[in-house]
Design an enzyme around this catalytic site. Structure first.
Site, short mmCIF file in Angstrom:
data_model
loop_
_atom_site.label_atom_id
_atom_site.label_comp_id
_atom_site.label_asym_id
_atom_site.label_seq_id
_atom_site.Cartn_x
_atom_site.Cartn_y
_atom_site.Cartn_z
CG HIS A 130 33.66 45.72 50.89
ND1 HIS A 130 32.53 45.64 50.48
CD2 HIS A 130 33.62 45.62 51.70
CE1 HIS A 130 32.07 45.85 51.29
NE2 HIS A 130 32.36 46.03 52.39
CG ASP B 205 30.30 47.31 42.71
OD1 ASP B 205 29.74 48.52 43.43
OD2 ASP B 205 30.72 46.46 43.75
CG HIS C 75 28.38 39.26 45.97
ND1 HIS C 75 27.63 38.27 47.59
CD2 HIS C 75 27.78 40.50 46.28
CE1 HIS C 75 27.60 39.39 48.30
NE2 HIS C 75 27.51 40.81 47.89
N1 CMC Z 1 35.50 36.07 37.48
C1 CMC Z 1 36.94 35.03 37.69
N2 CMC Z 1 36.47 33.89 38.15
C2 CMC Z 1 35.92 34.32 39.48
C3 CMC Z 1 35.35 35.81 39.78
C4 CMC Z 1 35.55 36.45 38.86
N3 CMC Z 1 35.12 37.74 39.17
N4 CMC Z 1 34.82 35.34 41.57
C5 CMC Z 1 34.91 34.08 41.04
N5 CMC Z 1 35.45 33.65 40.66
C6 CMC Z 1 35.94 32.34 41.00
C7 CMC Z 1 36.94 31.54 41.49
O1 CMC Z 1 38.17 32.17 40.57
C8 CMC Z 1 37.14 30.96 42.38
O2 CMC Z 1 36.84 29.36 41.52
P1 CMC Z 1 37.56 28.06 41.83
O3 CMC Z 1 36.16 27.78 43.08
O4 CMC Z 1 38.43 26.98 40.76
O5 CMC Z 1 39.36 28.29 42.71
C9 CMC Z 1 35.18 30.77 42.45
O6 CMC Z 1 35.12 31.67 40.92
C10 CMC Z 1 35.07 31.10 43.48
O7 CMC Z 1 35.73 32.24 43.35
P2 CMC Z 1 36.51 33.21 45.58
O8 CMC Z 1 37.32 33.75 45.56
O9 CMC Z 1 36.56 31.36 46.65
O10 CMC Z 1 34.44 33.57 46.14
P3 CMC Z 1 34.61 35.20 47.30
O11 CMC Z 1 33.19 34.60 48.12
O12 CMC Z 1 35.90 34.64 47.60
O13 CMC Z 1 34.83 35.69 46.47
C11 CMC Z 1 34.77 37.72 45.22
C12 CMC Z 1 33.99 36.98 45.96
C13 CMC Z 1 33.32 39.38 45.50
C14 CMC Z 1 35.46 38.75 46.08
C15 CMC Z 1 34.71 37.48 43.70
O14 CMC Z 1 33.08 36.90 43.03
C16 CMC Z 1 35.41 38.94 42.69
O15 CMC Z 1 36.30 38.13 43.01
N6 CMC Z 1 34.38 39.23 42.00
C17 CMC Z 1 34.92 40.25 42.20
C18 CMC Z 1 35.70 41.73 42.93
C19 CMC Z 1 33.69 41.78 43.06
O16 CMC Z 1 33.14 42.36 41.58
N7 CMC Z 1 33.79 42.31 44.24
C20 CMC Z 1 32.58 43.67 44.45
C21 CMC Z 1 31.54 42.12 45.08
S1 CMC Z 1 30.12 43.07 45.53
C22 CMC Z 1 29.82 44.46 45.83
C23 CMC Z 1 29.98 45.07 47.21
O17 CMC Z 1 29.04 43.76 47.96
O18 CMC Z 1 31.30 45.02 48.10
#
Ligand code: CMC
Length: 432
Positions: A269, A368, A310
């Site tokens: 987050h 971010d 995201h």
């Molecule tokens: N790098 C590589 N792969 C990724 C990334 C990434 N940054 N983000 C998601 N994926 C892949 C993930 O491995 C998954 O693959 P698979 O379907 O093969 O298992 C797929 O994309 C979907 O990911 P998820 O974790 O199920 O998606 P989510 O909606 O639960 O997570 C997230 C969203 C923001 C937590 C995630 O994209 C992440 O960890 N990003 C990096 C951290 C980040 O930048 N966070 C800031 C969010 S914006 C600020 C805010 O609003 O707080």
């Protein structure tokens, strides 16, 4: 207020004779919602880990269309607000629902400026923290501690008390944020200056010392104001939902916002902006990027590209576009266009936007990705990044808290799918 559709949804459950009718409601824009509230009386709960398909409340504050990359505050697109408005005007809009007229705006700015100081006794709290304490740890503590100073205005059922608290929080967050920084520097706290603008005053409290004034550049003050503005609210994200959940118990707003600060701290987050810089540091040079992109795609490697992806945006985060532009303005002002960190960020963005893995999963740079680079260029250390996010997000948290407390709400109390042991008899320690 949402409207109920004439045609309800029907849920057929195997082995149950009659299907269950579930009302459908429409908001003003966005997907309809199916009201599953009465399922519990039929002996069922819904199951939605991470709340990916669950609307937890009605809200009129912020609307996001993740597929389109749209973000509206009270109906106004974020790009227009970033271009034509400023942070304090957005705070007013979030809290009151409408943009202020010139007089209301001047009064609001005056009110916020006149709440910027914190009680002198709060300063002594800081002495209890180690100099190397993470500033977010300090913020969790001191914002919660504000509850102990304002007994005169903690009646959550009094709309006037709620508004005074909102003003206090918006006004005091930059002061507390700067104090958490000064504590780590071993420098005296700098008092706010009410002749300065909101972001200008924050930079003053961060970088002035008793022996030297800090001349705040208008470009940097504008960039700081934009960073606050772009973080001001984001619908029912994890920290805002935490504020609502804590607040739904009747907990006071300072305690509820402190809970939101704790939720924001995580790298998934608000901690992501700090994680972006740490990652770029680790990558070290443009030549190493392909290796890190390969690792991000490897299912057996936990590495993720921080600042990408995201939960809601499956398109370019509209805030990231504005942030990218601000990033260029700041680096130009500071004469660091050839910044190696920015070069890495740009290359990472280019590769990721072309790479099949990122394109297919619709992973775009989020807010971010660029904010960390701007903050670093301004001279703000990495540990302070999430504190700045928390400062910017405060009007969003408190607007959602006010909306909830001022409306009809229930204590937030999710249910579960139990996977533990069935009932069994206690075994005496000698017999185990
Ligand atoms: N790098 C590589 N792969 C990724 C990334 C990434 N940054 N983000 C998601 N994926 C892949 C993930 O491995 C998954 O693959 P698979 O379907 O093969 O298992 C797929 O994309 C979907 O990911 P998820 O974790 O199920 O998606 P989510 O909606 O639960 O997570 C997230 C969203 C923001 C937590 C995630 O994209 C992440 O960890 N990003 C990096 C951290 C980040 O930048 N966070 C800031 C969010 S914006 C600020 C805010 O609003 O707080």
């Amino acid at each position: 207020m949402s409207e109920q559709n004439n045609q309800p949804a029907e849920l057929a459950i195997p082995g149950v004779a009659d299907s269950i009718e579930l009302p459908i409601y429409s908001g003003n824009i966005g997907p309809d919602v199916i009201d599953v509230g009465k399922l519990t009386s039929q002996g069922y709960f819904t199951y939605d880990p991470g709340f990916v398909s669950t609307a937890s409340c009605e809200s009129a504050i912020t609307y996001i269309d993740g597929d389109e990359g749209t973000l509206l505050h009270r109906g106004y697109p974020i790009e227009q607000l970033a271009d034509k408005s400023d942070y304090l005007e957005l705070c007013y809009l979030l809290l009151n629902g409408e943009l202020p007229g010139a007089t209301a705006k001047a009064e609001f700015v005056h009110t916020i400026k006149n709440h910027t100081m914190v009680n002198e006794q709060l300063r002594t709290f800081f002495q209890g923290f180690r100099p190397d304490a993470h500033p977010m740890a300090i913020m969790c503590g001191v914002v919660g501690a504000l509850s102990s100073f304002y007994h005169d205005s903690l009646d959550i059922d009094n709309p006037q008390h709620r508004m005074i608290t909102a003003h206090r929080l918006i006004a005091k967050m930059p002061t507390l944020a700067a104090m958490s920084f000064k504590h780590a520097q071993g420098q005296p706290f700098i008092y706010p200056r009410n002749d300065l603008g909101y972001a200008e005053n924050f930079l003053h409290m961060m970088f002035a010392t008793p022996c030297e004034e800090y001349k705040v550049s208008p470009t940097l003050a504008k960039a700081m104001d934009r960073i606050f503005l772009l973080h001001a609210d984001h619908e029912q994200n994890a920290s805002t939902s935490t504020v609502r959940l804590a607040g739904s118990t009747g907990a006071n707003p300072f305690a509820s916002v402190a809970a939101g600060i704790a939720a924001l701290w995580g790298p998934s987050h608000g901690g992501a902006n700090e994680a972006v810089l740490t990652m770029l540091d680790e990558i070290g040079s443009v030549d190493n990027i392909p290796e890190y992109v390969r690792r991000a795609k490897d299912k057996n490697d936990p590495f993720r590209i921080m600042g990408f992806g995201h939960r809601v945006y499956k398109n370019y985060d509209p805030r990231a576009k504005v942030m990218q532009q601000t990033c260029h303005e700041v680096l130009e002002e500071l004469g660091v266009q050839d910044n190696p960190v920015l070069a890495m960020a740009k290359e990472l963005e280019r590769i990721a936007l072309e790479d099949e893995y990122f394109v297919e999963k619709r992973l775009y740079p989020n807010v971010d990705f660029y904010s960390g680079i701007i903050l670093k260029a301004i001279g703000i250390p990495v540990e302070m990044f999430t504190v700045i996010f928390a400062t910017g997000r405060t009007p969003g948290w408190i607007a959602h808290w006010c909306e909830m407390i001022g409306g009809n709400y229930k204590i937030g109390r999710p249910r579960q799918l139990y996977t533990g042991s069935p009932k069994r008899d206690f075994v005496d320690v000698a017999d185990r």
